[in-house]
Design an enzyme around this catalytic site. Structure first.
Site, mmCIF file in Angstrom:
data_model
loop_
_atom_site.group_PDB
_atom_site.id
_atom_site.type_symbol
_atom_site.label_atom_id
_atom_site.label_comp_id
_atom_site.label_asym_id
_atom_site.label_seq_id
_atom_site.Cartn_x
_atom_site.Cartn_y
_atom_site.Cartn_z
ATOM 1 N N HIS A 47 -25.607 59.472 -11.959
ATOM 2 C CA HIS A 47 -25.934 58.931 -10.634
ATOM 3 C C HIS A 47 -27.347 59.329 -10.260
ATOM 4 O O HIS A 47 -27.787 60.452 -10.541
ATOM 5 C CB HIS A 47 -24.928 59.393 -9.572
ATOM 6 C CG HIS A 47 -24.952 60.851 -9.254
ATOM 7 N ND1 HIS A 47 -25.760 61.400 -8.267
ATOM 8 C CD2 HIS A 47 -24.270 61.902 -9.778
ATOM 9 C CE1 HIS A 47 -25.560 62.702 -8.198
ATOM 10 N NE2 HIS A 47 -24.671 63.042 -9.105
ATOM 11 N N ASP A 102 -29.008 67.351 -10.376
ATOM 12 C CA ASP A 102 -27.877 66.606 -9.828
ATOM 13 C C ASP A 102 -28.375 65.325 -9.154
ATOM 14 O O ASP A 102 -28.517 65.279 -7.941
ATOM 15 C CB ASP A 102 -27.120 67.481 -8.822
ATOM 16 C CG ASP A 102 -25.824 66.853 -8.347
ATOM 17 O OD1 ASP A 102 -25.294 65.980 -9.054
ATOM 18 O OD2 ASP A 102 -25.355 67.216 -7.259
ATOM 19 N N GLU A 121 -22.954 58.451 -5.754
ATOM 20 C CA GLU A 121 -21.982 59.473 -6.141
ATOM 21 C C GLU A 121 -21.814 60.518 -5.059
ATOM 22 O O GLU A 121 -20.696 60.986 -4.801
ATOM 23 C CB GLU A 121 -22.428 60.138 -7.443
ATOM 24 C CG GLU A 121 -21.373 61.052 -8.084
ATOM 25 C CD GLU A 121 -21.440 62.485 -7.593
ATOM 26 O OE1 GLU A 121 -20.511 63.262 -7.867
ATOM 27 O OE2 GLU A 121 -22.428 62.840 -6.901
ATOM 28 N N GLU A 122 -22.911 60.904 -4.424
ATOM 29 C CA GLU A 122 -22.855 61.957 -3.410
ATOM 30 C C GLU A 122 -22.111 61.507 -2.161
ATOM 31 O O GLU A 122 -21.783 62.334 -1.317
ATOM 32 C CB GLU A 122 -24.274 62.411 -3.038
ATOM 33 C CG GLU A 122 -25.078 63.010 -4.179
ATOM 34 C CD GLU A 122 -24.514 64.328 -4.699
ATOM 35 O OE1 GLU A 122 -23.533 64.828 -4.109
ATOM 36 O OE2 GLU A 122 -25.042 64.844 -5.695
ATOM 37 N N GLU A 170 -22.833 65.348 -15.253
ATOM 38 C CA GLU A 170 -22.910 65.897 -13.901
ATOM 39 C C GLU A 170 -23.631 67.240 -13.885
ATOM 40 O O GLU A 170 -24.176 67.671 -14.897
ATOM 41 C CB GLU A 170 -21.500 66.059 -13.321
ATOM 42 C CG GLU A 170 -21.146 65.007 -12.278
ATOM 43 C CD GLU A 170 -22.022 65.037 -11.044
ATOM 44 O OE1 GLU A 170 -22.760 66.017 -10.845
ATOM 45 O OE2 GLU A 170 -21.968 64.091 -10.262
ATOM 46 N N HIS A 202 -28.056 71.812 -5.088
ATOM 47 C CA HIS A 202 -28.044 71.132 -3.786
ATOM 48 C C HIS A 202 -29.019 71.768 -2.792
ATOM 49 O O HIS A 202 -28.720 71.848 -1.592
ATOM 50 C CB HIS A 202 -26.642 71.094 -3.185
ATOM 51 C CG HIS A 202 -25.781 70.012 -3.763
ATOM 52 N ND1 HIS A 202 -24.531 69.710 -3.269
ATOM 53 C CD2 HIS A 202 -25.995 69.141 -4.787
ATOM 54 C CE1 HIS A 202 -24.007 68.716 -3.969
ATOM 55 N NE2 HIS A 202 -24.884 68.357 -4.902
#
Length: 734
Positions: A146, A158, A192-193, A219, A295
């Site tokens: 993603h 990510d 995706e998030e 991922e 993140h």
């Protein structure tokens, strides 16, 4: 007798003096081997594939440079999409004629149940690329990544690096002269998030989804390092066997799979969507190193070593080529049976065998060693039980070779050598995974939630690991002359450690750019408006909602920003999600009064019509127009129930709090969101039938900022990561 006694005393003295040093050297030696194995990204002597990590690194830098790519933003829907499409066109020009490359941009709309609530998406963006032999193909393997990211983060690991890896794999495979047997579908999904919406849109709506027989999902749960295969199946042991045969640098653990699927880790991946909605078996792999900056703004391309990219590319390219050439892929249902026990040995090779064999081994060990594993039923169902069986069977085998003569006759050196040699594999394998567990779970416990004490979780982990690792050294305590002295030393070390841990001398965060460990904080400049049954505004206020994404709350922040203290702690109101526009619901919140944020275009929530249905329900039709991220919460009043709605399969499912929630997101452009609900119950409507709260979040553009929010952000310490945006909360009673 006197001479023998002196000899025994001398031997005991030497044993007492040398035993601690010997055990320390033994453990440190094993630790060194484990450290070397985990730091060695590329397997020594392994043949590298045709994957070019330098090309992938270039893709990674350019995708991550687009910065925060949230769904609905121009960065995600235009810049990232155009960049990926441009690279695919470049690859198409260089393809070999034995391959066909087809590209489709998909913008699906749909809804489904997720994490105790519902999620609805509208015109999000997916890029699907099909690489197939020139003659065509009836079956395909799916490779998924993603390109969207969490708000205010560049999302290099990510999941930009995974998309970069897939772009390079696409280029490598398409340029070869060797034709594939089956197709490979590369899905660059753009949502995706947002509750895994992109993968759901593809697998439930795209016509190519019917071709997919297996998938690989790339991922991240950390930044760089090795990529761990932490989920496979369901069942379909042939997929693990394919990974074992084709992966150049294996890193795989059935223990990780069972930990992740237990729900301990507070996250999910597209693996779940393909498994549950597509009924497709697959492999889930993720980077796990350095989860402290996962993140956050520190998840940048420069932190991902080129060897990490190379190993992921080698592994995924090898597995995709194997699957796309496999006879099994065409009819994998024939091989859909049983579970597999699998684990790598120091990253060098993988051991795997059926769970049936593992269960029988456990039964045998359980019978032979009832003192260790007494309850037979506990041995069934867990593939990871091999881990405990290993600690029983290998020491038992070792015991058969231990010298039987008395230690006083000088055989204790031989005894110790054989004993430690027999423990070598259990010890090195255990420390290998203990290292991985602490590498992965230490940062996870720090961001788990605001109610679970991370120290408690860490203490449990440490105790379990210590018991396992030290229990087999207990007998050495009785071989020394002064047992009391040794026990006092161990007690002293434990006491000092306990005092140091409880003293608070160790600060948990770091702003060091070389090794940051930031504290995560959410700040939302919020406007709240509450309406009564007549539609009149009965309360309105504004302020900055602060979520301390940590068990310690804001105790470390208060010395830097004195007004952020417990005097302004937010109280939970009798309203959906406590009357605040939480994006992630946390129980420790602070609300700092502030003027309303300037928002150029506010969310519009409207009851367009309502009608009484023949089956006795009241249907309410709503229209919503607002930013790309909104959430609607429905709370039926006493004597009323939410019987149906226009979302998903039409059956409302309450979330953990008892309310019904719908998380909504849309792409760059989307029409007015229209939905309806049906409420049944009493004929007495005097207090209304239902309360609805609508929250909006402005994650990008000029509406994301406000002067008061920006001023407050500048006061946070360097070791924190405050992620901020503007939001609204509107409550209605109908």
């Amino acid at each position: 007798m006197v001479i023998g006694g002196r000899r025994t005393a001398a031997m005991a003295g030497r044993l007492e003096a040398g035993m601690p040093a010997l055990l320390v050297l033994y453990v440190l030696g094993i630790r060194g081997l484990v450290h070397l194995s985990l730091q060695q990204l590329l397997t020594p002597g392994a043949r590298l594939s045709d994957f070019n990590a330098s090309n992938a690194r270039t893709y990674l830098k350019q995708i991550a440079a687009i910065d925060s790519r949230t769904v609905g933003s121009p960065a995600n829907e235009i810049l990232a999409v155009n960049y990926i499409l441009d690279r695919i066109r470049d690859i198409q020009k260089k393809r070999n004629e034995v391959h066909n490359i087809t590209v489709e941009v998909q913008r699906p709309t749909g809804s489904f149940s997720f994490a105790g609530g519902f999620t609805y998406y509208d015109h999000i963006t997916n890029i699907a690329v099909k690489l197939e032999p020139a003659r065509g193909a009836q079956h395909a393997v799916l490779a998924n990544c993603h390109f969207d990211s969490v708000v205010n983060t560049p999302g290099a690991s990510d999941d930009a690096v995974s998309c970069a890896v897939l772009l390079e794999i696409l280029g490598s495979l398409s340029s070869t002269s060797v034709s594939l047997k089956h197709a490979i579908i590369f899905l660059f999904n753009g949502a995706e998030e947002e509750n895994l919406q992109g993968s759901h849109g593809f697998i439930t709506q795209h016509p190519w989804a019917k071709l997919v027989r297996a998938f690989i999902n790339l991922e991240a749960a950390g930044v760089g390092g090795k990529e761990l295969v932490f989920q496979t199946g369901p069942e379909n042991p042939w997929l693990v066997q394919a990974y074992v045969k084709a992966a150049v640098h294996p890193f795989v653990s059935v223990v990780a799979q069972e930990i992740f699927q237990s729900g301990i880790i507070p996250s999910d991946t597209d693996f779940r969507i393909y498994r549950d909605f597509g009924k497709i078996p697959g492999i889930d792999l993720a980077y796990i190193e350095n989860g402290y900056i996962y993140h956050t703004k520190y998840d940048t391309a420069d932190r991902i070593h080129i060897d990490s990219i190379q190993r992921a590319g080698d592994n995924v390219l090898g597995v995709l080529k194997y699957l796309a050439s496999s006879q099994i892929l065409a009819d994998s249902s024939e091989y859909r049976h049983g579970k597999l026990v699998f684990f790598d040995v120091m990253g060098l090779f993988v051991l795997s065998y059926s769970a049936y064999i593992g269960t029988n081994v456990n039964y045998i060990i359980g019978i032979v060693t009832l003192l260790y594993l007494s309850i037979k039923c506990k041995l069934e169902g867990f593939c990871s039980s091999y881990f405990f069986a290993m600690w029983v069977i290998l020491p038992l085998i070792t015991k058969m070779f231990l010298p039987q003569e008395c230690l006083c006759q000088g055989s204790f050196y031989k005894y110790i050598a054989i004993y430690l040699l027999g423990l070598f594999f259990p010890y090195i394998h255990t420390i290998y995974y203990v290292w991985i567990v602490f590498e992965m779970f230490t940062p996870i416990f720090g961001r788990l939630d605001t109610e679970t004490p991370p120290d408690k979780n860490m203490a449990i982990l440490i105790v379990v690991c210590t018991v396992i690792l030290l229990s087999y050294f207990v007998k050495f305590i009785y071989l020394v002359r002064s047992t009391k002295k040794l026990m006092l030393c161990l007690a002293f070390v434990s006491g000092v450690t306990f005092v140091l841990v409880c003293s608070g001398l160790f600060f948990p965060y770091s702003g060091d750019m070389n090794s940051p460990k930031p504290m995560r904080i959410f700040l939302q400049h919020t406007t709240r408006t509450f309406h009564n049954l007549n539609g009149e505004v009965v309360k309105t206020d504004s302020g900055i909602l602060v979520n301390g994404y940590d068990y310690s709350g804001l105790s470390h922040i208060t010395p830097h920003i004195p007004e952020l203290n417990d005097t302004i702690k937010a109280q939970c109101e009798d309203a959906p999600i406590c009357g605040f526009p939480h994006f992630v619901f946390l129980r420790k919140n602070w609300y700092v009064p502030a003027p309303p944020p300037p928002v150029s275009e506010k969310m519009k929530f409207k009851l367009s019509s309502k009608e009484e249905m023949p089956w006795g329900a009241m249907r309410m039709n709503f229209e919503v127009k607002g930013p790309s991220h909104m959430t609607v919460y429905v709370r039926p009043h006493n004597r009323f129930v939410l019987s149906s709605w226009s979302l998903g399969d039409g059956i409302p499912v309450p979330s953990n709090g008892g309310d019904y929630s719908v998380h909504y997101s849309h792409g760059l452009q989307a029409p007015v969101w229209k939905f309806w609900i049906e409420v049944k119950g009493s004929d007495d409507y005097s207090d209304g039938m239902v309360t609805i709260a609508a929250a909006s979040h402005y994650f990008f553009g000029s509406n994301q900022h406000s002067p008061h929010l920006d001023t407050l952000l500048q006061r946070f310490p360097a070791w924190s990561f405050p992620s901020s945006w503007v939001s609204t909360y509107d409550l209605y009673i109908y």
